[in-house]
Design an enzyme around this catalytic site. Structure first.
Site, PDB file in Angstrom:
ATOM      1  N   LYS A 217      13.241  91.281  61.055  1.00 58.70           N
ATOM      2  CA  LYS A 217      13.033  89.995  61.738  1.00 58.70           C
ATOM      3  C   LYS A 217      11.623  89.465  61.521  1.00 58.70           C
ATOM      4  O   LYS A 217      11.410  88.269  61.402  1.00 58.70           O
ATOM      5  CB  LYS A 217      13.274  90.149  63.252  1.00 58.70           C
TER       6      LYS A 217
ATOM      7  N   THR B  63       5.984 104.003  65.909  1.00 55.88           N
ATOM      8  CA  THR B  63       5.839 105.429  66.156  1.00 55.88           C
ATOM      9  C   THR B  63       5.602 106.238  64.887  1.00 55.88           C
ATOM     10  O   THR B  63       5.196 107.382  64.959  1.00 55.88           O
ATOM     11  CB  THR B  63       7.137 105.975  66.799  1.00 55.88           C
TER      12      THR B  63
ATOM     13  N   GLY C 141      17.662  97.121  65.793  1.00 54.46           N
ATOM     14  CA  GLY C 141      16.251  96.767  65.619  1.00 54.46           C
ATOM     15  C   GLY C 141      15.800  97.089  64.209  1.00 54.46           C
ATOM     16  O   GLY C 141      16.573  97.662  63.420  1.00 54.46           O
ATOM     17  N   ASP C 142      14.576  96.664  63.871  1.00 56.78           N
ATOM     18  CA  ASP C 142      14.001  96.918  62.543  1.00 56.78           C
ATOM     19  C   ASP C 142      14.817  96.320  61.408  1.00 56.78           C
ATOM     20  O   ASP C 142      14.843  96.853  60.296  1.00 56.78           O
ATOM     21  CB  ASP C 142      13.843  98.430  62.270  1.00 56.78           C
TER      22      ASP C 142
ATOM     23  N   HIS D 249       6.974  94.762  64.288  1.00 62.63           N
ATOM     24  CA  HIS D 249       7.449  93.949  63.181  1.00 62.63           C
ATOM     25  C   HIS D 249       6.483  94.186  62.043  1.00 62.63           C
ATOM     26  O   HIS D 249       5.276  94.153  62.253  1.00 62.63           O
ATOM     27  CB  HIS D 249       7.319  92.471  63.502  1.00 62.63           C
TER      28      HIS D 249
ATOM     29  N   ASN E 244       6.345  97.871  72.478  1.00 69.01           N
ATOM     30  CA  ASN E 244       7.096  99.111  72.224  1.00 69.01           C
ATOM     31  C   ASN E 244       7.803  99.140  70.883  1.00 69.01           C
ATOM     32  O   ASN E 244       8.358 100.152  70.497  1.00 69.01           O
ATOM     33  CB  ASN E 244       8.142  99.332  73.332  1.00 69.01           C
TER      34      ASN E 244
HETATM   35  P1  GDP Z   1      11.688  94.023  62.512  1.00 63.34           P
HETATM   36  O1  GDP Z   1      11.293  94.807  63.701  1.00 63.34           O
HETATM   37  O2  GDP Z   1      13.099  93.527  62.581  1.00 63.34           O
HETATM   38  O3  GDP Z   1      10.727  92.951  62.170  1.00 63.34           O
HETATM   39  O4  GDP Z   1      11.729  95.033  61.274  1.00 63.34           O
HETATM   40  P2  GDP Z   1      10.542  95.928  60.683  1.00 63.34           P
HETATM   41  O5  GDP Z   1       9.501  95.047  60.169  1.00 63.34           O
HETATM   42  O6  GDP Z   1      10.143  96.975  61.617  1.00 63.34           O
HETATM   43  O7  GDP Z   1      11.334  96.683  59.508  1.00 63.34           O
HETATM   44  C1  GDP Z   1      11.757  96.068  58.411  1.00 63.34           C
HETATM   45  C2  GDP Z   1      11.152  96.748  57.209  1.00 63.34           C
HETATM   46  O8  GDP Z   1      11.749  96.204  56.074  1.00 63.34           O
HETATM   47  C3  GDP Z   1       9.662  96.509  57.031  1.00 63.34           C
HETATM   48  O9  GDP Z   1       9.111  97.612  56.397  1.00 63.34           O
HETATM   49  C4  GDP Z   1       9.622  95.278  56.137  1.00 63.34           C
HETATM   50  O10 GDP Z   1       8.413  95.162  55.394  1.00 63.34           O
HETATM   51  C5  GDP Z   1      10.760  95.574  55.248  1.00 63.34           C
HETATM   52  N1  GDP Z   1      11.460  94.467  54.626  1.00 63.34           N
HETATM   53  C6  GDP Z   1      11.911  93.291  55.178  1.00 63.34           C
HETATM   54  N2  GDP Z   1      12.663  92.621  54.282  1.00 63.34           N
HETATM   55  C7  GDP Z   1      12.704  93.385  53.157  1.00 63.34           C
HETATM   56  C8  GDP Z   1      13.376  93.269  51.895  1.00 63.34           C
HETATM   57  O11 GDP Z   1      14.101  92.326  51.628  1.00 63.34           O
HETATM   58  N3  GDP Z   1      13.195  94.281  51.008  1.00 63.34           N
HETATM   59  C9  GDP Z   1      12.428  95.372  51.270  1.00 63.34           C
HETATM   60  N4  GDP Z   1      12.297  96.308  50.335  1.00 63.34           N
HETATM   61  N5  GDP Z   1      11.804  95.533  52.431  1.00 63.34           N
HETATM   62  C10 GDP Z   1      11.953  94.553  53.374  1.00 63.34           C
END
Ligand code: GDP
Length: 424
Positions: A15, A302, A11-12, A40, A37
């Site tokens: 996406k 969280t 996860g994270d 994004h 839970n």
């Molecule tokens: P998701 O649950 O898969 O959507 O992932 P999250 O959004 O929780 O976590 C991804 C994190 O990486 C977030 O803080 C995004 O803003 C960040 N993010 C996504 N792509 C990039 C990237 O190419 N570079 C950087 N520095 N941050 C990114």
């Protein structure tokens, strides 16, 4: 055309950003599993959003967002999040909620919290959003579909039956006050009225959209390694985050899905418990955590510090395979620019044996990583828009991962913003 965006790891993976970006060229974005839970993070012209339940298309005014029947619908969280998004200046999103989606009840959240408390140090690291009790009830057939909230006799009968069981747990196992049936009915009836304008037969809506050739994105939460069957059981989530479940949880025919985009980070991160072979500790971890994502690696839901580690080819190869990925999006490439050299895990070692296939959990717990070290590129790559203009070592890094994963990396993300994307 229907495309699915899913996570290849824990996860994270980023996406939200990919979905937000592709949403701009889509007609419909659908959430097909999970609930409020996880989160994004998306960053666009309206600002920064940590979405939990709403589909990532909410910031694209032309997109219809759908909450499919496979989701855990927390009505209060839905209304709250919608209010927050609009308060940040986004035009009122178009949202349809499946009449078949099941409703997460206040007692699911309460029981989730009490159970984690009871388990103490043996807890599963739940986000305490009620997800496990919710899906337990769904498959035990004591859950409630959203449509049932509009039939007063059905609602009373089903809730009375559920409370027989819940109140036995509340009073005898957790030593808490029992739940009052009338008060719960009143609360759920009020919430049902507030969400009524969004309720629809989304299966019929999506089928029609497919016939008309609309562009549809199915958006997964978490990633392969949190799948109840194929992940690191029992440290998994309670609904399947696999692309194979997407047609079921969204309500579209299997044949309609043409592309499966698995998202992975250029390093590893993991929220919650469970074996994490390439995990880093101490200063090395702190440095990567601080630089990762858009504001450091802290959970969108969280705020917990995420566990971080080097890229794990064993886990990601398996993760992409189980997703049936047709292509990979690699995010957070910009984060690694500070390193002189970068270890990449290419195999595991377990009891003296080298393995390249992601193993079952008891075996995984005994695995240690086998690394190869690649040279870093020692510069800030943000702002570079074409992959061919990336430093040679950065290109080599991506080519190496691609070969290891065995699936084409077609997108490389070079910063958190929607437009920071390179195509290969
Ligand atoms: P998701 O649950 O898969 O959507 O992932 P999250 O959004 O929780 O976590 C991804 C994190 O990486 C977030 O803080 C995004 O803003 C960040 N993010 C996504 N792509 C990039 C990237 O190419 N570079 C950087 N520095 N941050 C990114």
């Amino acid at each position: 055309m229907v495309r699915t965006i899913v996570g290849a790891n824990w996860g994270d993976e980023g996406k939200g950003k990919i979905t937000d970006m592709l949403a701009a060229e889509s007609d419909i974005v659908v959430r097909f599993q999970g609930g409020a839970n996880a989160g994004h993070t998306i960053i666009n012209d309206y600002g920064r959003f940590a979405l939990h339940l709403l589909p990532s298309g909410v910031c694209s005014p032309n997109v219809v967002n759908v909450i499919g029947p496979g989701v855990a619908l927390d009505i209060e969280a839905f209304l709250r999040e919608m209010g927050e998004v609009v308060a940040q200046g986004v035009p009122q999103p178009k949202i349809l909620v499946s009449e078949r989606v099941q409703v997460l009840m206040p007692y699911h959240v309460a029981l989730d919290c009490y159970e984690e408390e009871r388990l103490g140090k043996n807890s599963f690291g739940s986000t305490k959003s009620g997800i496990a009790p919710f899906y337990g009830d769904k498959y035990q057939k004591i859950g409630l579909q959203l449509c049932q909230l509009y039939y007063p006799e059905v609602l009373r009968e089903k809730l009375a039956h559920a409370l027989d069981i819940k109140n036995a747990l509340m009073t005898h196992l957790y030593h808490k006050e029992p739940i009052d049936l009338d008060a719960l009915i009143e609360k759920m009836t009020g919430l049902a009225e507030r969400i009524r304008p969004y309720v629809a037969d989304t299966d019929a809506y999506l089928m029609q959209a497919i016939r008309e050739g609309k562009n549809i994105l199915l958006e997964g939460q978490l990633g392969t390694l949190r799948d109840p069957d194929h992940g690191i059981y029992p440290m998994v989530t309670s609904s399947s985050p696999l692309a194979g479940y997407a047609p079921v949880g969204a309500g579209v025919p299997v044949w309609s899905i043409k592309e499966i985009i698995a998202v992975t980070k250029a390093y590893s991160s993991c929220v919650g418990a469970g074996p994490f072979t390439t995990e880093l500790f101490g200063d090395e971890a702190e440095e990567l955590r601080k630089r990762g994502g858009d504001r450091g690696e802290y959970g969108a839901k969280t705020g917990r510090p995420r566990r971080v580690g080097w890229f794990d080819c064993v886990a990601t190869r398996y993760g992409c395979e189980m997703q049936g990925a047709t292509q990979v999006a690699l995010t957070n490439m910009d984060v690694l620019g500070y390193l002189d050299e970068i270890p990449v895990c290419v195999a595991y070692e377990c009891d003296g044996e080298r393995i390249e296939r992601f193993p079952v959990t008891p075996k995984l717990e005994k695995c240690t990583p086998v690394y190869v070290t690649l040279p870093g590129w020692k510069c800030d790559t943000r702002g570079i828009k074409e992959f061919d203009r990336m430093p040679e070592n950065a290109r080599r890094y991506v080519e190496f991962l691609e070969k290891q994963i065995g699936c084409p990396i077609k997108m490389v993300s070079n910063g958190p913003r929607r437009e920071e994307m390179m195509y290969r």
